[in-house]
Enzyme design. Sequence first.
Site, PDB file in Angstrom:
ATOM      1  N   ASP A  88      -7.099   4.042   6.812  1.00  0.00           N
ATOM      2  CA  ASP A  88      -7.352   5.448   6.467  1.00  0.00           C
ATOM      3  C   ASP A  88      -8.783   5.721   6.016  1.00  0.00           C
ATOM      4  O   ASP A  88      -9.180   6.881   5.904  1.00  0.00           O
ATOM      5  CB  ASP A  88      -6.398   5.894   5.341  1.00  0.00           C
ATOM      6  N   VAL A 107      -1.960  19.034   2.115  1.00  0.00           N
ATOM      7  CA  VAL A 107      -3.064  19.528   2.945  1.00  0.00           C
ATOM      8  C   VAL A 107      -3.975  18.387   3.409  1.00  0.00           C
ATOM      9  O   VAL A 107      -5.159  18.582   3.651  1.00  0.00           O
ATOM     10  CB  VAL A 107      -3.898  20.592   2.186  1.00  0.00           C
ATOM     11  N   ILE A 134       3.518  15.314   6.811  1.00  0.00           N
ATOM     12  CA  ILE A 134       4.005  15.127   5.435  1.00  0.00           C
ATOM     13  C   ILE A 134       4.667  16.410   4.926  1.00  0.00           C
ATOM     14  O   ILE A 134       5.781  16.395   4.402  1.00  0.00           O
ATOM     15  CB  ILE A 134       2.864  14.668   4.497  1.00  0.00           C
ATOM     16  N   LYS A 156      11.103   8.084   4.615  1.00  0.00           N
ATOM     17  CA  LYS A 156      12.176   7.941   5.617  1.00  0.00           C
ATOM     18  C   LYS A 156      13.515   7.672   4.940  1.00  0.00           C
ATOM     19  O   LYS A 156      14.576   8.088   5.428  1.00  0.00           O
ATOM     20  CB  LYS A 156      11.844   6.840   6.620  1.00  0.00           C
ATOM     21  N   GLY A 214       0.797  -1.225   0.000  1.00  0.00           N
ATOM     22  CA  GLY A 214       0.000   0.000   0.000  1.00  0.00           C
ATOM     23  C   GLY A 214       0.828   1.273   0.000  1.00  0.00           C
ATOM     24  O   GLY A 214       2.003   1.289  -0.381  1.00  0.00           O
ATOM     25  N   HIS A 238      22.601   4.992  30.821  1.00  0.00           N
ATOM     26  CA  HIS A 238      23.325   6.257  30.623  1.00  0.00           C
ATOM     27  C   HIS A 238      24.528   6.003  29.721  1.00  0.00           C
ATOM     28  O   HIS A 238      25.221   5.012  29.920  1.00  0.00           O
ATOM     29  CB  HIS A 238      23.800   6.794  31.964  1.00  0.00           C
ATOM     30  N   GLY A 253       0.941  23.413   3.756  1.00  0.00           N
ATOM     31  CA  GLY A 253       0.518  22.491   4.818  1.00  0.00           C
ATOM     32  C   GLY A 253       1.718  22.010   5.600  1.00  0.00           C
ATOM     33  O   GLY A 253       2.690  21.525   5.004  1.00  0.00           O
ATOM     34  N   SER A 254       1.648  22.189   6.928  1.00  0.00           N
ATOM     35  CA  SER A 254       2.823  21.860   7.745  1.00  0.00           C
ATOM     36  C   SER A 254       2.564  20.703   8.694  1.00  0.00           C
ATOM     37  O   SER A 254       3.155  20.630   9.765  1.00  0.00           O
ATOM     38  CB  SER A 254       3.255  23.091   8.548  1.00  0.00           C
ATOM     39  N   CYS A 262       1.811   3.075   2.583  1.00  0.00           N
ATOM     40  CA  CYS A 262       2.850   3.104   3.618  1.00  0.00           C
ATOM     41  C   CYS A 262       4.207   2.641   3.080  1.00  0.00           C
ATOM     42  O   CYS A 262       5.195   3.370   3.161  1.00  0.00           O
ATOM     43  CB  CYS A 262       2.400   2.212   4.772  1.00  0.00           C
TER      44      CYS A 262
END
Length: 461
Positions: free
Chosen positions: A307, A266, A181, A49, A38, A440, A177-178, A40
Amino acid sequence: MTYDVIVIGSGPGGYVAAIRASQLGLKTAIVERSELGGICLNWGCIPTKALLKSAQVFEYLQHAADYGVKASGVEVDFDAMVKRSRGVADAMSKGVQFLLKKYKVEVIVGTAKVMPGKKVEVSNEGKKDVHDAKHIIIATGARSRELPALKQDGKKIIGYREAMVLPKQPKSMVVVGSGAIGSEFAYFYNSIGTKVTLVEFLPLIVPVEDEEVSKQLERSFKKQGITVMTSAEVTAVDTSGSGCKVKIKSAKGEETIEADIVLSAVGIAANLEGIGLEDVGIITDKGKVLVNDYYQTNMPGYYAIGDIVRGPALAHVASHEGITCVEKIAGMHVEPMDYNNIPGCTYCQPEIASVGMTEKQVKEKGIEYKVGKFPFTASGKAKAGGNAEGFVKVIFDAKYGEWLGAHMIGANVTEMIAEVVAARKLETTGHEIIKTVHPHPTMSEATMEAVAAAYGEVIHI
Ligand SMILES: Cc1cc2nc3c(=O)[nH]c(=O)nc-3n(C[C@H](O)[C@H](O)[C@H](O)COP(=O)(O)OP(=O)(O)OC[C@H]3O[C@@H](n4cnc5c(N)ncnc54)[C@H](O)[C@@H]3O)c2cc1C
Protein backbone atom coordinates in the site's frame (compact mmCIF):
# COMPACT_ATOMS: atom_id res chain seq x y z
CA MET A 1 24.98 -10.28 12.03
CA THR A 2 24.02 -8.99 8.59
CA TYR A 3 20.75 -10.29 7.19
CA ASP A 4 20.30 -10.77 3.47
CA VAL A 5 16.82 -9.26 3.76
CA ILE A 6 15.00 -7.29 6.45
CA VAL A 7 11.32 -6.66 5.79
CA ILE A 8 9.52 -3.89 7.69
CA GLY A 9 5.82 -4.63 8.22
CA SER A 10 4.15 -8.04 8.25
CA GLY A 11 1.04 -7.38 6.12
CA PRO A 12 0.46 -9.53 3.04
CA GLY A 13 3.25 -7.68 1.21
CA GLY A 14 5.76 -8.08 4.02
CA TYR A 15 5.15 -11.60 5.27
CA VAL A 16 4.87 -13.09 1.77
CA ALA A 17 8.09 -11.33 0.72
CA ALA A 18 9.85 -12.63 3.85
CA ILE A 19 8.70 -16.22 3.36
CA ARG A 20 9.62 -16.22 -0.35
CA ALA A 21 13.03 -14.72 0.47
CA SER A 22 13.65 -17.45 3.01
CA GLN A 23 12.49 -20.13 0.55
CA LEU A 24 15.12 -18.76 -1.85
CA GLY A 25 17.85 -19.27 0.75
CA LEU A 26 18.15 -15.66 1.93
CA LYS A 27 18.66 -15.03 5.65
CA THR A 28 15.56 -13.03 6.44
CA ALA A 29 14.04 -11.09 9.33
CA ILE A 30 10.71 -9.28 9.55
CA VAL A 31 9.96 -6.36 11.90
CA GLU A 32 6.41 -5.79 13.13
CA ARG A 33 5.18 -3.23 15.64
CA SER A 34 1.69 -4.66 16.00
CA GLU A 35 -0.18 -7.84 14.99
CA LEU A 36 1.44 -10.27 12.52
CA GLY A 37 -0.46 -10.29 9.24
CA GLY A 38 -0.92 -6.52 9.06
CA ILE A 39 -4.13 -4.73 8.17
CA CYS A 40 -5.32 -7.45 5.81
CA LEU A 41 -5.54 -10.23 8.37
CA ASN A 42 -6.27 -8.16 11.46
CA TRP A 43 -8.22 -5.06 10.37
CA GLY A 44 -9.04 -5.46 6.69
CA CYS A 45 -9.84 -8.30 4.31
CA ILE A 46 -10.42 -11.09 6.80
CA PRO A 47 -12.36 -9.63 9.77
CA THR A 48 -14.68 -7.78 7.34
CA LYS A 49 -15.41 -10.99 5.48
CA ALA A 50 -16.22 -12.69 8.79
CA LEU A 51 -18.71 -9.90 9.63
CA LEU A 52 -20.21 -10.09 6.15
CA LYS A 53 -20.70 -13.82 6.56
CA SER A 54 -22.61 -13.20 9.81
CA ALA A 55 -24.86 -10.72 7.99
CA GLN A 56 -25.44 -13.20 5.21
CA VAL A 57 -26.38 -15.98 7.63
CA PHE A 58 -28.85 -13.60 9.30
CA GLU A 59 -30.35 -12.69 5.91
CA TYR A 60 -30.68 -16.35 4.93
CA LEU A 61 -32.47 -17.14 8.17
CA GLN A 62 -34.81 -14.20 7.67
CA HIS A 63 -35.67 -15.59 4.24
CA ALA A 64 -35.68 -19.23 5.33
CA ALA A 65 -39.37 -19.56 4.43
CA ASP A 66 -38.48 -18.87 0.78
CA TYR A 67 -36.51 -22.12 0.88
CA GLY A 68 -39.21 -24.06 2.67
CA VAL A 69 -37.59 -23.83 6.08
CA LYS A 70 -39.38 -22.58 9.18
CA ALA A 71 -37.15 -20.44 11.37
CA SER A 72 -38.38 -18.30 14.20
CA GLY A 73 -36.82 -16.16 16.88
CA VAL A 74 -33.95 -15.17 14.61
CA GLU A 75 -32.04 -12.29 16.16
CA VAL A 76 -28.78 -10.47 15.70
CA ASP A 77 -26.21 -10.95 18.46
CA PHE A 78 -23.92 -8.07 17.52
CA ASP A 79 -21.32 -8.80 20.22
CA ALA A 80 -21.09 -12.41 19.09
CA MET A 81 -20.64 -11.30 15.47
CA VAL A 82 -17.77 -9.02 16.47
CA LYS A 83 -16.29 -11.72 18.69
CA ARG A 84 -16.39 -14.26 15.86
CA SER A 85 -14.75 -11.79 13.49
CA ARG A 86 -11.96 -11.07 15.99
CA GLY A 87 -11.49 -14.80 16.56
CA VAL A 88 -11.08 -15.43 12.83
CA ALA A 89 -8.58 -12.55 12.59
CA ASP A 90 -6.58 -13.85 15.59
CA ALA A 91 -6.45 -17.35 14.14
CA MET A 92 -5.20 -16.01 10.79
CA SER A 93 -2.56 -13.90 12.55
CA LYS A 94 -1.37 -17.00 14.44
CA GLY A 95 -1.25 -18.78 11.08
CA VAL A 96 1.23 -16.17 9.84
CA GLN A 97 3.30 -16.62 12.99
CA PHE A 98 3.37 -20.37 12.29
CA LEU A 99 4.38 -19.85 8.65
CA LEU A 100 7.17 -17.43 9.53
CA LYS A 101 8.54 -19.96 12.00
CA LYS A 102 8.18 -22.83 9.53
CA TYR A 103 10.14 -20.90 6.89
CA LYS A 104 12.76 -19.78 9.45
CA VAL A 105 12.05 -16.07 9.15
CA GLU A 106 13.20 -14.26 12.29
CA VAL A 107 10.48 -12.07 13.78
CA ILE A 108 11.70 -8.85 15.43
CA VAL A 109 9.08 -7.09 17.55
CA GLY A 110 9.11 -3.29 17.49
CA THR A 111 8.85 -0.14 15.42
CA ALA A 112 11.39 0.07 12.63
CA LYS A 113 13.08 2.97 10.97
CA VAL A 114 15.44 2.80 8.02
CA MET A 115 18.86 4.38 8.38
CA PRO A 116 21.61 5.22 5.90
CA GLY A 117 24.16 2.44 5.30
CA LYS A 118 21.47 -0.24 4.95
CA LYS A 119 20.62 -0.33 8.63
CA VAL A 120 17.29 -0.75 10.38
CA GLU A 121 16.72 0.68 13.84
CA VAL A 122 14.08 -1.12 15.88
CA SER A 123 12.57 0.49 18.99
CA ASN A 124 10.67 -1.61 21.45
CA GLU A 125 9.68 -0.72 25.02
CA GLY A 126 12.32 2.00 25.35
CA LYS A 127 15.10 -0.18 23.89
CA LYS A 128 16.72 0.45 20.52
CA ASP A 129 18.58 -2.10 18.38
CA VAL A 130 20.23 -1.62 15.03
CA HIS A 131 20.30 -4.40 12.44
CA ASP A 132 22.23 -4.60 9.18
CA ALA A 133 20.89 -5.99 5.92
CA LYS A 134 21.97 -6.26 2.30
CA HIS A 135 18.40 -5.50 1.22
CA ILE A 136 15.68 -3.66 3.15
CA ILE A 137 12.06 -3.99 2.04
CA ILE A 138 9.64 -1.39 3.41
CA ALA A 139 6.04 -2.66 3.63
CA THR A 140 4.51 -0.41 6.27
CA GLY A 141 1.03 -0.33 4.69
CA ALA A 142 -1.62 2.32 5.20
CA ARG A 143 -4.31 3.69 7.50
CA SER A 144 -7.74 5.28 7.06
CA ARG A 145 -7.53 8.63 5.23
CA GLU A 146 -8.97 11.64 7.06
CA LEU A 147 -10.88 14.48 5.40
CA PRO A 148 -10.78 17.95 7.04
CA ALA A 149 -14.60 18.00 7.31
CA LEU A 150 -14.58 14.50 8.77
CA LYS A 151 -11.96 14.44 11.51
CA GLN A 152 -12.22 11.02 13.10
CA ASP A 153 -12.71 10.98 16.86
CA GLY A 154 -12.93 7.19 17.02
CA LYS A 155 -16.31 7.33 18.79
CA LYS A 156 -18.91 9.08 16.64
CA ILE A 157 -16.86 9.76 13.52
CA ILE A 158 -15.01 6.57 12.96
CA GLY A 159 -12.76 4.76 10.48
CA TYR A 160 -12.81 1.13 9.41
CA ARG A 161 -11.02 -0.16 12.51
CA GLU A 162 -13.65 1.13 14.94
CA ALA A 163 -16.43 0.03 12.57
CA MET A 164 -15.29 -3.57 13.09
CA VAL A 165 -15.41 -3.49 16.89
CA LEU A 166 -18.16 -1.06 17.91
CA PRO A 167 -19.24 -1.63 21.51
CA LYS A 168 -22.88 -1.72 20.40
CA GLN A 169 -24.79 -1.83 17.16
CA PRO A 170 -25.71 1.69 16.05
CA LYS A 171 -29.35 2.38 15.20
CA SER A 172 -28.31 4.62 12.33
CA MET A 173 -25.12 5.26 10.40
CA VAL A 174 -23.92 7.51 7.61
CA VAL A 175 -21.24 5.85 5.51
CA VAL A 176 -19.14 8.36 3.59
CA GLY A 177 -17.54 6.86 0.48
CA SER A 178 -18.87 3.98 -1.57
CA GLY A 179 -15.67 2.20 -2.58
CA ALA A 180 -15.20 -1.42 -1.55
CA ILE A 181 -14.79 -0.64 2.17
CA GLY A 182 -17.74 1.76 2.37
CA SER A 183 -20.04 -0.52 0.38
CA GLU A 184 -19.14 -3.57 2.45
CA PHE A 185 -19.85 -1.79 5.73
CA ALA A 186 -23.05 -0.21 4.33
CA TYR A 187 -24.28 -3.66 3.36
CA PHE A 188 -23.22 -5.24 6.68
CA TYR A 189 -24.86 -2.70 8.97
CA ASN A 190 -28.00 -2.34 6.87
CA SER A 191 -28.56 -6.06 6.71
CA ILE A 192 -28.36 -6.46 10.48
CA GLY A 193 -30.89 -3.67 11.03
CA THR A 194 -28.97 -0.38 11.24
CA LYS A 195 -30.51 2.42 9.18
CA VAL A 196 -27.76 3.24 6.67
CA THR A 197 -27.25 6.27 4.43
CA LEU A 198 -24.46 5.85 1.89
CA VAL A 199 -23.01 9.13 0.62
CA GLU A 200 -20.88 9.22 -2.53
CA PHE A 201 -19.19 12.34 -3.94
CA LEU A 202 -19.21 11.00 -7.53
CA PRO A 203 -22.35 10.40 -9.62
CA LEU A 204 -22.15 6.59 -9.23
CA ILE A 205 -21.44 4.30 -6.30
CA VAL A 206 -18.45 1.91 -6.51
CA PRO A 207 -17.10 4.49 -8.97
CA VAL A 208 -14.15 2.43 -10.24
CA GLU A 209 -16.49 -0.26 -11.57
CA ASP A 210 -18.25 -0.49 -14.94
CA GLU A 211 -21.25 1.87 -14.96
CA GLU A 212 -23.73 -0.96 -15.41
CA VAL A 213 -22.35 -2.66 -12.29
CA SER A 214 -22.56 0.57 -10.29
CA LYS A 215 -26.17 1.10 -11.36
CA GLN A 216 -27.09 -2.50 -10.51
CA LEU A 217 -25.54 -2.20 -7.04
CA GLU A 218 -27.39 1.05 -6.43
CA ARG A 219 -30.69 -0.65 -7.37
CA SER A 220 -29.86 -3.63 -5.13
CA PHE A 221 -28.81 -1.44 -2.19
CA LYS A 222 -31.98 0.66 -2.47
CA LYS A 223 -34.06 -2.52 -2.59
CA GLN A 224 -32.31 -3.67 0.58
CA GLY A 225 -33.27 -0.41 2.28
CA ILE A 226 -30.03 1.57 2.10
CA THR A 227 -30.49 5.28 1.35
CA VAL A 228 -28.03 6.04 -1.44
CA MET A 229 -26.98 9.66 -2.08
CA THR A 230 -24.72 10.23 -5.10
CA SER A 231 -23.08 13.47 -6.27
CA ALA A 232 -23.30 14.35 -2.59
CA GLU A 233 -20.77 15.60 -0.10
CA VAL A 234 -20.60 15.66 3.69
CA THR A 235 -19.60 19.23 4.51
CA ALA A 236 -19.75 19.15 8.32
CA VAL A 237 -20.64 16.90 11.22
CA ASP A 238 -21.87 18.26 14.53
CA THR A 239 -21.13 15.76 17.30
CA SER A 240 -22.01 18.03 20.22
CA GLY A 241 -25.35 16.34 20.93
CA SER A 242 -26.05 12.70 21.70
CA GLY A 243 -25.56 11.64 18.07
CA CYS A 244 -24.28 13.26 14.88
CA LYS A 245 -25.91 15.95 12.78
CA VAL A 246 -24.50 15.38 9.30
CA LYS A 247 -24.66 18.21 6.78
CA ILE A 248 -24.84 16.88 3.24
CA LYS A 249 -24.61 19.00 0.09
CA SER A 250 -26.02 17.63 -3.14
CA ALA A 251 -27.71 18.87 -6.33
CA LYS A 252 -30.91 19.14 -4.26
CA GLY A 253 -29.27 21.64 -1.91
CA GLU A 254 -28.06 21.17 1.65
CA GLU A 255 -29.75 18.92 4.16
CA THR A 256 -28.92 17.70 7.64
CA ILE A 257 -29.52 14.13 8.65
CA GLU A 258 -29.11 12.60 12.06
CA ALA A 259 -27.20 9.41 12.76
CA ASP A 260 -25.58 7.67 15.72
CA ILE A 261 -22.31 7.15 13.86
CA VAL A 262 -20.53 8.48 10.79
CA LEU A 263 -18.14 6.06 9.13
CA SER A 264 -15.49 7.74 7.01
CA ALA A 265 -14.50 5.38 4.20
CA VAL A 266 -12.82 7.82 1.86
CA GLY A 267 -9.67 5.88 1.13
CA ILE A 268 -6.31 5.31 2.75
CA ALA A 269 -3.11 7.20 3.53
CA ALA A 270 0.23 5.38 3.27
CA ASN A 271 2.31 5.00 6.46
CA LEU A 272 5.34 7.01 5.38
CA GLU A 273 5.90 9.15 8.47
CA GLY A 274 8.66 8.48 10.98
CA ILE A 275 10.20 5.54 9.12
CA GLY A 276 13.42 7.30 8.12
CA LEU A 277 12.70 7.86 4.42
CA GLU A 278 14.08 11.41 4.51
CA ASP A 279 17.21 10.36 6.47
CA VAL A 280 18.05 7.82 3.80
CA GLY A 281 16.98 10.07 0.91
CA ILE A 282 14.21 7.85 -0.41
CA ILE A 283 11.97 9.78 -2.79
CA THR A 284 8.20 9.89 -2.36
CA ASP A 285 5.57 11.45 -4.61
CA LYS A 286 1.90 12.20 -3.84
CA GLY A 287 2.04 10.19 -0.63
CA LYS A 288 3.65 7.07 -2.12
CA VAL A 289 7.23 5.77 -2.28
CA LEU A 290 8.56 5.86 -5.84
CA VAL A 291 9.86 2.50 -7.07
CA ASN A 292 10.85 0.87 -10.36
CA ASP A 293 9.29 -2.29 -11.89
CA TYR A 294 11.11 -4.40 -9.27
CA TYR A 295 10.20 -2.18 -6.30
CA GLN A 296 13.68 -0.68 -5.90
CA THR A 297 13.57 2.85 -4.55
CA ASN A 298 16.01 5.52 -5.76
CA MET A 299 18.40 4.36 -3.00
CA PRO A 300 20.20 1.08 -3.81
CA GLY A 301 19.35 -1.72 -1.38
CA TYR A 302 16.06 -0.14 -0.25
CA TYR A 303 12.77 -1.40 -1.68
CA ALA A 304 9.09 -0.68 -1.07
CA ILE A 305 5.96 -2.79 -1.73
CA GLY A 306 2.25 -2.89 -0.95
CA ASP A 307 0.00 0.00 0.00
CA ILE A 308 2.93 2.42 0.29
CA VAL A 309 3.65 2.28 -3.45
CA ARG A 310 1.47 3.25 -6.43
CA GLY A 311 -1.04 0.76 -7.75
CA PRO A 312 -4.25 -0.71 -6.39
CA ALA A 313 -4.21 -0.98 -2.58
CA LEU A 314 -5.10 -4.66 -2.43
CA ALA A 315 -3.70 -7.59 -0.49
CA HIS A 316 -3.09 -9.76 -3.55
CA VAL A 317 -1.23 -6.88 -5.20
CA ALA A 318 0.97 -6.40 -2.12
CA SER A 319 1.85 -10.09 -1.89
CA HIS A 320 2.68 -10.43 -5.58
CA GLU A 321 4.82 -7.31 -5.37
CA GLY A 322 6.64 -8.92 -2.45
CA ILE A 323 7.33 -12.09 -4.44
CA THR A 324 8.48 -10.17 -7.53
CA CYS A 325 10.74 -7.98 -5.39
CA VAL A 326 12.56 -10.81 -3.59
CA GLU A 327 12.83 -13.06 -6.63
CA LYS A 328 14.63 -10.20 -8.39
CA ILE A 329 16.85 -9.70 -5.32
CA ALA A 330 17.68 -13.42 -5.44
CA GLY A 331 18.82 -13.03 -9.06
CA MET A 332 15.92 -14.85 -10.70
CA HIS A 333 14.61 -13.83 -14.10
CA VAL A 334 11.25 -12.25 -13.23
CA GLU A 335 8.71 -10.45 -15.34
CA PRO A 336 7.39 -7.18 -13.90
CA MET A 337 3.81 -7.42 -12.64
CA ASP A 338 1.03 -6.73 -15.14
CA TYR A 339 -1.09 -4.06 -13.46
CA ASN A 340 -3.67 -4.31 -16.25
CA ASN A 341 -4.65 -7.77 -15.07
CA ILE A 342 -5.42 -7.22 -11.38
CA PRO A 343 -8.83 -8.42 -10.19
CA GLY A 344 -10.79 -6.27 -7.77
CA CYS A 345 -13.57 -7.61 -5.55
CA THR A 346 -16.22 -6.13 -3.26
CA TYR A 347 -17.89 -8.56 -0.88
CA CYS A 348 -21.25 -6.96 -0.17
CA GLN A 349 -24.33 -8.77 -1.48
CA PRO A 350 -24.55 -8.85 -4.44
CA GLU A 351 -20.79 -9.25 -4.73
CA ILE A 352 -18.78 -7.41 -7.37
CA ALA A 353 -15.71 -8.68 -9.22
CA SER A 354 -13.94 -7.15 -12.16
CA VAL A 355 -10.72 -7.11 -14.13
CA GLY A 356 -9.44 -5.05 -17.04
CA MET A 357 -11.07 -2.08 -18.72
CA THR A 358 -14.62 -0.86 -18.21
CA GLU A 359 -16.79 -0.21 -21.28
CA LYS A 360 -16.31 3.54 -20.74
CA GLN A 361 -12.51 3.17 -20.73
CA VAL A 362 -12.61 1.05 -23.90
CA LYS A 363 -14.77 3.69 -25.62
CA GLU A 364 -12.47 6.49 -24.45
CA LYS A 365 -9.50 4.67 -25.99
CA GLY A 366 -11.40 4.43 -29.29
CA ILE A 367 -11.03 0.65 -29.40
CA GLU A 368 -13.55 -1.28 -31.52
CA TYR A 369 -15.08 -3.82 -29.21
CA LYS A 370 -17.66 -6.54 -28.74
CA VAL A 371 -19.64 -6.76 -25.53
CA GLY A 372 -21.56 -9.74 -24.15
CA LYS A 373 -23.79 -9.89 -21.10
CA PHE A 374 -25.47 -12.79 -19.36
CA PRO A 375 -27.98 -12.17 -16.56
CA PHE A 376 -28.15 -14.51 -13.58
CA THR A 377 -31.93 -14.68 -14.05
CA ALA A 378 -31.09 -17.10 -16.90
CA SER A 379 -28.75 -19.24 -14.74
CA GLY A 380 -30.16 -22.46 -13.27
CA LYS A 381 -27.67 -22.42 -10.38
CA ALA A 382 -28.48 -18.81 -9.52
CA LYS A 383 -32.22 -19.50 -9.62
CA ALA A 384 -31.86 -22.65 -7.51
CA GLY A 385 -29.82 -20.73 -4.97
CA GLY A 386 -32.30 -17.86 -4.84
CA ASN A 387 -29.60 -15.48 -6.11
CA ALA A 388 -30.77 -14.41 -9.56
CA GLU A 389 -29.71 -10.79 -9.14
CA GLY A 390 -26.86 -9.49 -11.32
CA PHE A 391 -24.96 -10.41 -14.45
CA VAL A 392 -21.63 -11.11 -16.10
CA LYS A 393 -20.48 -8.60 -18.72
CA VAL A 394 -17.44 -9.19 -20.91
CA ILE A 395 -15.65 -6.96 -23.40
CA PHE A 396 -13.44 -8.15 -26.27
CA ASP A 397 -11.35 -6.30 -28.81
CA ALA A 398 -13.37 -6.67 -32.05
CA LYS A 399 -10.29 -6.89 -34.27
CA TYR A 400 -7.82 -9.08 -32.37
CA GLY A 401 -10.07 -10.90 -29.93
CA GLU A 402 -8.16 -9.73 -26.83
CA TRP A 403 -10.23 -10.06 -23.65
CA LEU A 404 -10.29 -6.43 -22.53
CA GLY A 405 -12.45 -6.62 -19.43
CA ALA A 406 -14.94 -8.56 -17.34
CA HIS A 407 -17.45 -7.07 -14.90
CA MET A 408 -19.55 -9.24 -12.65
CA ILE A 409 -22.17 -8.56 -10.03
CA GLY A 410 -24.03 -11.32 -8.22
CA ALA A 411 -23.66 -14.09 -5.67
CA ASN A 412 -20.22 -15.76 -5.62
CA VAL A 413 -18.75 -13.68 -8.45
CA THR A 414 -15.63 -13.01 -6.36
CA GLU A 415 -14.89 -16.74 -6.80
CA MET A 416 -15.50 -16.53 -10.56
CA ILE A 417 -13.19 -13.72 -11.62
CA ALA A 418 -9.97 -15.78 -11.40
CA GLU A 419 -11.03 -17.67 -14.55
CA VAL A 420 -10.94 -14.41 -16.49
CA VAL A 421 -7.63 -13.36 -14.94
CA ALA A 422 -6.06 -16.70 -15.91
CA ALA A 423 -7.56 -16.58 -19.42
CA ARG A 424 -6.23 -13.05 -19.94
CA LYS A 425 -2.80 -14.04 -18.57
CA LEU A 426 -2.72 -16.93 -21.08
CA GLU A 427 -3.98 -14.59 -23.84
CA THR A 428 -6.95 -16.84 -24.49
CA THR A 429 -9.51 -15.81 -27.11
CA GLY A 430 -13.26 -15.71 -26.60
CA HIS A 431 -13.76 -18.73 -28.83
CA GLU A 432 -11.48 -20.83 -26.65
CA ILE A 433 -13.63 -19.88 -23.64
CA ILE A 434 -16.84 -20.78 -25.50
CA LYS A 435 -15.30 -24.19 -26.28
CA THR A 436 -14.15 -24.68 -22.67
CA VAL A 437 -16.65 -27.03 -21.02
CA HIS A 438 -17.96 -25.40 -17.85
CA PRO A 439 -19.63 -27.58 -15.21
CA HIS A 440 -23.42 -27.44 -14.96
CA PRO A 441 -25.10 -26.09 -12.96
CA THR A 442 -22.64 -23.46 -11.76
CA MET A 443 -22.54 -19.70 -11.59
CA SER A 444 -19.36 -19.91 -13.73
CA GLU A 445 -21.41 -20.98 -16.75
CA ALA A 446 -22.54 -17.35 -16.87
CA THR A 447 -18.99 -16.34 -17.87
CA MET A 448 -18.98 -18.78 -20.80
CA GLU A 449 -22.48 -17.63 -21.82
CA ALA A 450 -21.52 -13.94 -21.61
CA VAL A 451 -18.53 -14.63 -23.87
CA ALA A 452 -20.83 -16.55 -26.24
CA ALA A 453 -23.20 -13.55 -26.19
CA ALA A 454 -20.33 -11.29 -27.30
CA TYR A 455 -19.86 -13.53 -30.35
CA GLY A 456 -23.58 -14.04 -31.10
CA GLU A 457 -23.48 -17.68 -29.99
CA VAL A 458 -25.27 -17.55 -26.65
CA ILE A 459 -27.69 -20.42 -26.03
CA HIS A 460 -29.61 -19.59 -22.85
CA ILE A 461 -30.91 -16.07 -23.55
C1 LIG B 1 -11.57 -2.63 5.92
C2 LIG B 1 -10.64 -3.11 4.85
C3 LIG B 1 -11.02 -4.18 4.06
C4 LIG B 1 -10.16 -4.63 3.07
N1 LIG B 1 -10.55 -5.68 2.30
C5 LIG B 1 -9.73 -6.14 1.33
C6 LIG B 1 -10.10 -7.24 0.53
O1 LIG B 1 -11.16 -7.82 0.71
N2 LIG B 1 -9.24 -7.66 -0.42
C7 LIG B 1 -8.03 -7.04 -0.65
O2 LIG B 1 -7.28 -7.45 -1.52
N3 LIG B 1 -7.65 -5.98 0.10
C8 LIG B 1 -8.47 -5.52 1.07
N4 LIG B 1 -8.08 -4.47 1.85
C9 LIG B 1 -6.76 -3.84 1.57
C10 LIG B 1 -5.62 -4.66 2.18
O3 LIG B 1 -5.86 -4.86 3.55
C11 LIG B 1 -4.31 -3.93 1.97
O4 LIG B 1 -4.14 -3.65 0.60
C12 LIG B 1 -3.13 -4.77 2.44
O5 LIG B 1 -3.26 -5.10 3.80
C13 LIG B 1 -1.82 -4.02 2.20
O6 LIG B 1 -0.78 -4.83 2.63
P1 LIG B 1 0.62 -4.24 3.04
O7 LIG B 1 1.54 -5.42 3.13
O8 LIG B 1 0.99 -3.13 2.15
O9 LIG B 1 0.45 -3.60 4.48
P2 LIG B 1 -0.51 -3.75 5.73
O10 LIG B 1 -1.41 -4.93 5.64
O11 LIG B 1 -1.13 -2.42 5.93
O12 LIG B 1 0.52 -4.05 6.90
C14 LIG B 1 1.51 -3.14 7.23
C15 LIG B 1 2.11 -3.58 8.53
O13 LIG B 1 3.26 -2.80 8.80
C16 LIG B 1 3.32 -2.54 10.18
N5 LIG B 1 4.14 -1.35 10.37
C17 LIG B 1 3.88 -0.09 9.92
N6 LIG B 1 4.89 0.73 10.25
C18 LIG B 1 5.79 -0.02 10.92
C19 LIG B 1 7.06 0.26 11.50
N7 LIG B 1 7.59 1.48 11.46
N8 LIG B 1 7.71 -0.74 12.11
C20 LIG B 1 7.20 -2.00 12.16
N9 LIG B 1 6.01 -2.31 11.62
C21 LIG B 1 5.33 -1.34 10.99
C22 LIG B 1 1.87 -2.35 10.58
O14 LIG B 1 1.70 -2.56 11.97
C23 LIG B 1 1.18 -3.42 9.73
O15 LIG B 1 1.09 -4.63 10.44
C24 LIG B 1 -8.90 -4.01 2.86
C25 LIG B 1 -8.52 -2.95 3.67
C26 LIG B 1 -9.37 -2.51 4.65
C27 LIG B 1 -8.92 -1.37 5.52
